[in-house]
Scaffold this motif. Structure first.
Motif, mmCIF file in Angstrom:
data_model
loop_
_atom_site.group_PDB
_atom_site.id
_atom_site.type_symbol
_atom_site.label_atom_id
_atom_site.label_comp_id
_atom_site.label_asym_id
_atom_site.label_seq_id
_atom_site.Cartn_x
_atom_site.Cartn_y
_atom_site.Cartn_z
ATOM 1 N N SER A 214 0.842 -1.198 0.000
ATOM 2 C CA SER A 214 0.000 0.000 0.000
ATOM 3 C C SER A 214 0.874 1.243 0.000
ATOM 4 C CB SER A 214 -0.916 0.006 1.217
ATOM 5 O OG SER A 214 -0.153 0.105 2.395
ATOM 6 N N ARG A 215 0.234 2.380 -0.256
ATOM 7 C CA ARG A 215 0.918 3.666 -0.245
ATOM 8 C C ARG A 215 -0.011 4.701 0.355
ATOM 9 N NH1 ARG A 215 -1.319 7.030 -3.965
ATOM 10 N NH2 ARG A 215 -2.443 6.034 -5.663
ATOM 11 N N LYS A 216 0.545 5.844 0.712
ATOM 12 C CA LYS A 216 -0.257 6.940 1.213
ATOM 13 C C LYS A 216 -0.911 7.646 0.024
ATOM 14 C CE LYS A 216 0.010 11.257 3.707
ATOM 15 N NZ LYS A 216 0.875 12.286 4.255
ATOM 16 N N GLY A 217 -2.202 7.857 0.090
ATOM 17 C CA GLY A 217 -2.926 8.494 -1.007
ATOM 18 C C GLY A 217 -2.591 9.971 -1.119
ATOM 19 N N SER A 218 -2.588 10.488 -2.333
ATOM 20 C CA SER A 218 -2.253 11.888 -2.565
ATOM 21 C C SER A 218 -3.484 12.723 -2.890
ATOM 22 C CB SER A 218 -1.243 12.004 -3.700
ATOM 23 O OG SER A 218 -1.802 11.477 -4.890
ATOM 24 N N ARG A 219 -4.654 12.127 -2.906
ATOM 25 C CA ARG A 219 -5.876 12.851 -3.246
ATOM 26 C C ARG A 219 -6.698 13.127 -1.986
ATOM 27 N NH1 ARG A 219 -8.139 9.310 -8.117
ATOM 28 N NH2 ARG A 219 -7.767 7.688 -6.596
ATOM 29 N N PHE A 220 -7.732 13.962 -2.134
ATOM 30 C CA PHE A 220 -8.558 14.383 -1.012
ATOM 31 C C PHE A 220 -10.038 14.243 -1.351
ATOM 32 C CE2 PHE A 220 -4.609 16.681 -0.641
ATOM 33 C CZ PHE A 220 -4.294 16.522 0.699
ATOM 34 N N TYR B 250 -2.209 -1.343 -3.479
ATOM 35 C CA TYR B 250 -1.766 -1.608 -4.841
ATOM 36 C C TYR B 250 -2.516 -2.813 -5.398
ATOM 37 C CZ TYR B 250 2.290 1.471 -4.332
ATOM 38 O OH TYR B 250 3.102 2.546 -4.166
ATOM 39 N N LYS B 251 -2.726 -2.818 -6.701
ATOM 40 C CA LYS B 251 -3.350 -3.970 -7.339
ATOM 41 C C LYS B 251 -2.397 -5.162 -7.303
ATOM 42 C CE LYS B 251 -5.876 -5.139 -11.535
ATOM 43 N NZ LYS B 251 -6.320 -4.644 -12.845
ATOM 44 N N TYR B 252 -1.114 -4.877 -7.553
ATOM 45 C CA TYR B 252 -0.068 -5.893 -7.481
ATOM 46 C C TYR B 252 1.007 -5.393 -6.532
ATOM 47 C CZ TYR B 252 -2.339 -7.273 -11.799
ATOM 48 O OH TYR B 252 -3.268 -7.638 -12.724
ATOM 49 N N PRO B 253 1.616 -6.251 -5.714
ATOM 50 C CA PRO B 253 2.672 -5.797 -4.799
ATOM 51 C C PRO B 253 3.879 -5.252 -5.561
ATOM 52 C CG PRO B 253 2.045 -8.067 -4.331
ATOM 53 C CD PRO B 253 1.328 -7.661 -5.564
ATOM 54 N N ARG B 254 4.512 -4.255 -4.980
ATOM 55 C CA ARG B 254 5.714 -3.647 -5.553
ATOM 56 C C ARG B 254 6.918 -4.060 -4.719
ATOM 57 N NH1 ARG B 254 1.551 -1.861 -8.093
ATOM 58 N NH2 ARG B 254 1.519 0.164 -9.098
ATOM 59 N N LEU B 255 8.105 -3.986 -5.317
ATOM 60 C CA LEU B 255 9.329 -4.223 -4.564
ATOM 61 C C LEU B 255 9.710 -2.958 -3.807
ATOM 62 C CD1 LEU B 255 11.589 -6.259 -6.970
ATOM 63 C CD2 LEU B 255 10.523 -7.036 -4.880
ATOM 64 N N HIS B 256 10.223 -3.133 -2.596
ATOM 65 C CA HIS B 256 10.638 -1.998 -1.779
ATOM 66 C C HIS B 256 11.842 -1.309 -2.410
ATOM 67 C CE1 HIS B 256 11.928 0.240 1.785
ATOM 68 N NE2 HIS B 256 10.657 0.130 2.159
ATOM 69 N N VAL B 257 11.935 -0.010 -2.241
ATOM 70 C CA VAL B 257 12.996 0.775 -2.863
ATOM 71 C C VAL B 257 14.363 0.426 -2.282
ATOM 72 C CG1 VAL B 257 13.838 3.124 -3.212
ATOM 73 C CG2 VAL B 257 11.405 2.660 -3.270
ATOM 74 N N ASP B 258 14.430 0.140 -1.004
ATOM 75 C CA ASP B 258 15.704 -0.066 -0.325
ATOM 76 C C ASP B 258 16.172 -1.520 -0.302
ATOM 77 O OD1 ASP B 258 15.824 2.615 0.238
ATOM 78 O OD2 ASP B 258 14.742 2.395 2.127
ATOM 79 N N ILE B 259 15.605 -2.379 -1.106
ATOM 80 C CA ILE B 259 16.036 -3.781 -1.122
ATOM 81 C C ILE B 259 17.411 -3.874 -1.787
ATOM 82 C CG2 ILE B 259 14.773 -4.288 -3.222
ATOM 83 C CD1 ILE B 259 14.302 -7.096 -2.105
ATOM 84 N N PRO B 260 18.376 -4.478 -1.096
ATOM 85 C CA PRO B 260 19.747 -4.506 -1.626
ATOM 86 C C PRO B 260 20.053 -5.759 -2.443
ATOM 87 C CG PRO B 260 19.785 -5.230 0.614
ATOM 88 C CD PRO B 260 18.343 -4.900 0.300
ATOM 89 N N VAL B 261 19.195 -6.124 -3.345
ATOM 90 C CA VAL B 261 19.393 -7.324 -4.157
ATOM 91 C C VAL B 261 19.472 -6.882 -5.618
ATOM 92 C CG1 VAL B 261 18.380 -9.493 -4.902
ATOM 93 C CG2 VAL B 261 18.183 -8.784 -2.536
#
Length: 108
Positions: free
Chosen positions: A44-50, A91-102
């Motif tokens: 999930s993410r924080k929504g940017s709309r109101f 999210y409709k599909y899971p995303r990879l985290h930005v800080d993953i060191p792989v």
């Protein structure tokens, strides 16, 4: 200014240009001990709309202000009050985290 950035890039690039064994690269690719997160996926993410009072959902809300005389144009004023944030958006599909060191792709 461009000259100093070129110099900085040269220093940065020279630090990676040394001879490295293939075994060192493969060990770094497989080492996941540096990742602190519980899972590499983000759901999930924080929504940017109101939401406004009417229940409409948008990034920005405006109100139309008519002019006092007929010759002036009508203006739009942005509304900042009585807005509630959208909240968490799944999210409709899971995303990879930005800080993953792989490293996901290694060309040989």
């Amino acid at each position: 200014m461009g000259n100093s950035s070129t110099r900085m890039f040269g220093k940065w690039f020279s630090s990676f240009a040394g001879a490295v064994n293939q075994t060192e690269i493969s060990n770094q690719c497989l080492d996941r001990s540096n990742f602190v997160g519980a899972t590499p996926f983000v759901y999930s993410r924080k929504g940017s709309r109101f939401f406004d009072d009417d229940g409409d959902l948008a990034h920005e809300f405006y109100i139309e202000i008519p002019s006092s005389s007929r010759r002036k144009r009508t203006t739009m004023k942005r509304i900042y009050s009585n807005l509630t944030p959208e909240g968490e958006v799944m999210y409709k599909y899971p995303r990879l985290h930005v800080d993953i060191p792989v490293i996901l792709y290694c060309s040989s």
